[in-house]
Design an enzyme around this catalytic site. Structure first.
Site, PDB file in Angstrom:
ATOM      1  N   HIS A   1      16.672  -0.840  44.021  1.00 53.05           N
ATOM      2  CA  HIS A   1      18.011  -0.538  43.288  1.00 53.05           C
ATOM      3  C   HIS A   1      19.119  -1.747  43.324  1.00 53.05           C
ATOM      4  O   HIS A   1      18.661  -2.752  43.556  1.00 53.05           O
ATOM      5  CB  HIS A   1      18.452   0.274  45.608  1.00 53.05           C
ATOM      6  CG  HIS A   1      20.092   0.260  45.098  1.00 53.05           C
ATOM      7  ND1 HIS A   1      20.693   1.414  44.702  1.00 53.05           N
ATOM      8  CD2 HIS A   1      21.389  -0.502  45.476  1.00 53.05           C
ATOM      9  CE1 HIS A   1      21.731   1.980  44.199  1.00 53.05           C
ATOM     10  NE2 HIS A   1      22.136   0.744  44.961  1.00 53.05           N
TER      11      HIS A   1
ATOM     12  N   ASP B   1      18.836   5.424  49.749  1.00 50.74           N
ATOM     13  CA  ASP B   1      18.919   4.162  50.007  1.00 50.74           C
ATOM     14  C   ASP B   1      19.334   2.706  51.205  1.00 50.74           C
ATOM     15  O   ASP B   1      20.165   1.894  51.114  1.00 50.74           O
ATOM     16  CB  ASP B   1      20.725   3.077  48.973  1.00 50.74           C
ATOM     17  CG  ASP B   1      20.431   3.852  47.605  1.00 50.74           C
ATOM     18  OD1 ASP B   1      19.011   3.980  46.940  1.00 50.74           O
ATOM     19  OD2 ASP B   1      21.141   4.867  46.552  1.00 50.74           O
TER      20      ASP B   1
ATOM     21  N   GLU C   1      15.445  -7.953  39.400  1.00 55.48           N
ATOM     22  CA  GLU C   1      14.449  -6.177  39.982  1.00 55.48           C
ATOM     23  C   GLU C   1      13.428  -6.672  39.314  1.00 55.48           C
ATOM     24  O   GLU C   1      12.445  -6.123  40.517  1.00 55.48           O
ATOM     25  CB  GLU C   1      15.060  -5.388  39.218  1.00 55.48           C
ATOM     26  CG  GLU C   1      16.639  -5.286  39.542  1.00 55.48           C
ATOM     27  CD  GLU C   1      16.927  -3.692  38.841  1.00 55.48           C
ATOM     28  OE1 GLU C   1      16.428  -2.732  38.804  1.00 55.48           O
ATOM     29  OE2 GLU C   1      18.290  -3.289  38.753  1.00 55.48           O
TER      30      GLU C   1
HETATM   31  C1  GAR Z   1      17.050  -0.477  37.082  1.00 50.60           C
HETATM   32  O1  GAR Z   1      18.082  -1.106  37.265  1.00 50.60           O
HETATM   33  C2  GAR Z   1      16.740   0.284  38.652  1.00 50.60           C
HETATM   34  O2  GAR Z   1      17.452  -0.653  39.662  1.00 50.60           O
HETATM   35  C3  GAR Z   1      17.743   1.869  38.829  1.00 50.60           C
HETATM   36  O3  GAR Z   1      17.734   2.082  37.520  1.00 50.60           O
HETATM   37  C4  GAR Z   1      17.699   1.395  36.869  1.00 50.60           C
HETATM   38  C5  GAR Z   1      16.531   1.832  35.799  1.00 50.60           C
HETATM   39  O4  GAR Z   1      16.293   1.093  34.349  1.00 50.60           O
HETATM   40  N1  GAR Z   1      18.156   2.455  39.802  1.00 50.60           N
HETATM   41  C6  GAR Z   1      18.813   3.147  40.784  1.00 50.60           C
HETATM   42  O5  GAR Z   1      20.374   2.431  40.359  1.00 50.60           O
HETATM   43  C7  GAR Z   1      18.209   3.908  41.381  1.00 50.60           C
HETATM   44  N2  GAR Z   1      19.401   4.254  42.739  1.00 50.60           N
HETATM   45  P1  GAR Z   1      14.449   0.685  34.100  1.00 50.60           P
HETATM   46  O6  GAR Z   1      14.202   1.965  33.805  1.00 50.60           O
HETATM   47  O7  GAR Z   1      14.957  -0.253  33.289  1.00 50.60           O
HETATM   48  O8  GAR Z   1      13.380   0.952  34.880  1.00 50.60           O
END
Ligand code: GAR
Length: 201
Positions: free
Chosen positions: A109, A145, A174
């Site tokens: 997250h 979350d 991340e």
């Molecule tokens: C990431 O920033 C992840 O943390 C977020 O979506 C993005 C996905 O990026 N997740 C959330 O917001 C979940 N609530 P990615 O597809 O490039 O990994």
């Protein structure tokens, strides 16, 4: 070897970080399946490029939430998945799903939980005016979350940041904490004690 199923909805850079770590022999497990709720998700292309099996389960095929999750459970069980990783999976899972993989689902997250739950956490952080945000990996429980936190990384917010620029900076962190959290899980080094996750030596 820990078998990992990754659920994605979008571009899949977190999935890519897992795949890269796997290629370098640093994941401690193997991504064997990638599932998406969107047929056009870039994450699916990344999986296919890496020769990993993919499944698309859309709302069109399974409009009922319970049926959707029942199918998802079936697919993951068929593939002997030990760990489910939510890598930008933008669907809320039912309790049935969470119980089927209790303490075996990790989510990434883009905020320092419990601040800024839900969608567009990076934009929420900028709008709120915090000076520090970041990212969190946690086990998924029935509240959104809110499950036990595995790792967090703080990222300073600049006064001229907008949601996009902050999201981009948080993203690098991340990738690191997600790979590390998955590795710790696969090495059997995460112990959940109530709300706390103890990282064993
Ligand atoms: C990431 O920033 C992840 O943390 C977020 O979506 C993005 C996905 O990026 N997740 C959330 O917001 C979940 N609530 P990615 O597809 O490039 O990994």
């Amino acid at each position: 070897m820990c078998k990992i199923g990754v659920l994605v909805s979008g571009r899949g850079t977190n999935l890519q970080a897992l795949l890269d770590a796997q290629n370098e022999g640093n994941l401690g497990g193997e991504v064997v399946l990638v599932v998406s709720n969107r047929s056009g998700a870039k994450g699916l292309e990344r999986a296919r490029a890496a020769g990993i099996k993919t499944e698309v389960l859309t709302r069109l095929h399974y409009p009922d939430k319970d049926e959707y999750d029942a199918k998802l459970i079936e697919v993951l069980i068929e593939n002997n998945i030990d760990l489910v990783v939510l890598a930008g999976f933008m669907r809320i899972l039912t309790e049935r799903f969470i119980l089927a993989f209790e303490n075996k689902i990790i989510n990434i997250h883009p905020s320092l939980l419990p601040a800024f739950k839900g969608v567009r956490a990076q934009w929420q952080a900028v709008d709120y005016g915090v000076k520090i945000s970041g990212c969190t990996t946690h086990f998924v429980d029935r509240d959104i979350d809110a499950g036990p936190i595995i790792m967090q990384r703080a990222v300073p917010v600049a006064s001229d940041d907008d949601g996009d620029s902050l999201a981009e900076r948080i993203l690098e962190h991340e990738h690191e904490i997600l790979v590390e959290s998955v590795r710790l899980f696969c090495e059997n080094r995460l112990e959940i004690r109530g709300r706390k996750v103890i990282i064993k030596e």
